[in-house]
Design an enzyme around this catalytic site. Sequence first.
Site, PDB file in Angstrom:
ATOM      1  N   LEU A   1       6.955   5.819  10.698  1.00 32.88           N
ATOM      2  CA  LEU A   1       5.543   5.521  10.527  1.00 32.88           C
ATOM      3  C   LEU A   1       5.292   4.079  10.964  1.00 32.88           C
ATOM      4  CD1 LEU A   1       3.433   6.658   7.474  1.00 32.88           C
ATOM      5  CD2 LEU A   1       3.000   4.475   8.601  1.00 32.88           C
TER       6      LEU A   1
ATOM      7  N   ALA B   1       9.728   3.485   8.320  1.00 32.22           N
ATOM      8  CA  ALA B   1       8.445   2.877   8.661  1.00 32.22           C
ATOM      9  C   ALA B   1       8.681   1.490   9.232  1.00 32.22           C
ATOM     10  CB  ALA B   1       7.533   2.781   7.436  1.00 32.22           C
ATOM     11  N   LYS B   2       8.016   1.198  10.320  1.00 30.28           N
ATOM     12  CA  LYS B   2       7.961  -0.171  10.854  1.00 30.28           C
ATOM     13  C   LYS B   2       6.952  -0.916   9.994  1.00 30.28           C
ATOM     14  CE  LYS B   2       7.074  -2.674  15.189  1.00 30.28           C
ATOM     15  NZ  LYS B   2       5.834  -3.417  14.876  1.00 30.28           N
ATOM     16  N   TYR B   3       7.448  -1.814   9.157  1.00 31.72           N
ATOM     17  CA  TYR B   3       6.714  -2.289   7.989  1.00 31.72           C
ATOM     18  C   TYR B   3       6.422  -3.786   8.110  1.00 31.72           C
ATOM     19  CZ  TYR B   3       5.750  -2.981   2.981  1.00 31.72           C
ATOM     20  OH  TYR B   3       5.171  -3.297   1.778  1.00 31.72           O
TER      21      TYR B   3
END
Length: 329
Positions: free
Chosen positions: A150, A178-180
């Site tokens: 995500l 997720a790329k957070y």
Amino acid sequence: MTKRFELTAADIKGVWAIVPTPSNSEVGDIGSSTTVDLDEAARVVDALVTTGVDGILSLGTFGECATLTWGEKRSFMATIAEAARGRVPVFGGTTTLNTRDTIEQTRQLPDLGISGTMLGLPMWVRCDEDTAVRFYQDVAEACPDVAICLYANPQAFKFDYPTSFWSRVSSIPQIVSAKYLSMARLAVDLEAVGGRIALLPNEVEYPKAAELHPDAVSAFWSSSATTGPNTVLALRDAVAFAKASHDWSAVQAMDSDIHKAEAGFFPNGDFAEFSKYNIILEKARMDAAGWMRAGPVRPPYREAPADYVAGARRSGEAWASLHKRYASR
């Protein structure tokens, strides 16, 4: 066909390098539909995997997902999957303006040898939380064989990713990572996902995130890997050692080196201002480092203030120096 991976959050470890989509000499021709330097793409991915990265992400913002044709994306993804040769998971990108196009593209990824998609929200109308959750539910239901990273970028996708959102999407099994970016909320968001999604900070934030949450944070994304991967691989290994030994001194020293190399990359230290020119600045930094040929940016995102570009190039040169320093990791 390249091996497909059956992934869970527990499988997401180490350095996930985000690669640009390198351009060739046709990039200046508005009529061209073959602007990708496929030879350079294959070389870079093979070199990253051989050197030791744990996964590949692609076709995000500076991967120019928004400005490539579908034919170019397909050729690029098939090329990097073949270059990886099943050694690590390779994620493509299928962010579009709507759910139907995203599903159509995502369904084709397994046939390209791609393990998953780094997927952002549609970038036109601002989504509320129900719309954002439903989008990921619809794509996951339609594409059950494709893992999802995500892509959570508040500037790009005009969405704030509240903790309640993370709690809801954590029930979607295909969302494994997720790329957070929301480090101020990391603790509560980690609690919300309950280990079902690996929240990946970047290389700058990883040392502190891993120290504060050693059991929950075991991977990070890196755009700097393509300035030369030695630094981020050394960081991965230093953090692993620190978790076992409880001695974080080496990590703290590396963290200082990395922050110095980042100086000037974000214009005036402002992420929102950086986001206006993200693609240009990232590719300028990579080209200045000299480890890969990222090449010119595709239209329309080709203009940026000269002093911003100069700052990005200085950062690239600093990262190149770190790559040499950590060559004996």
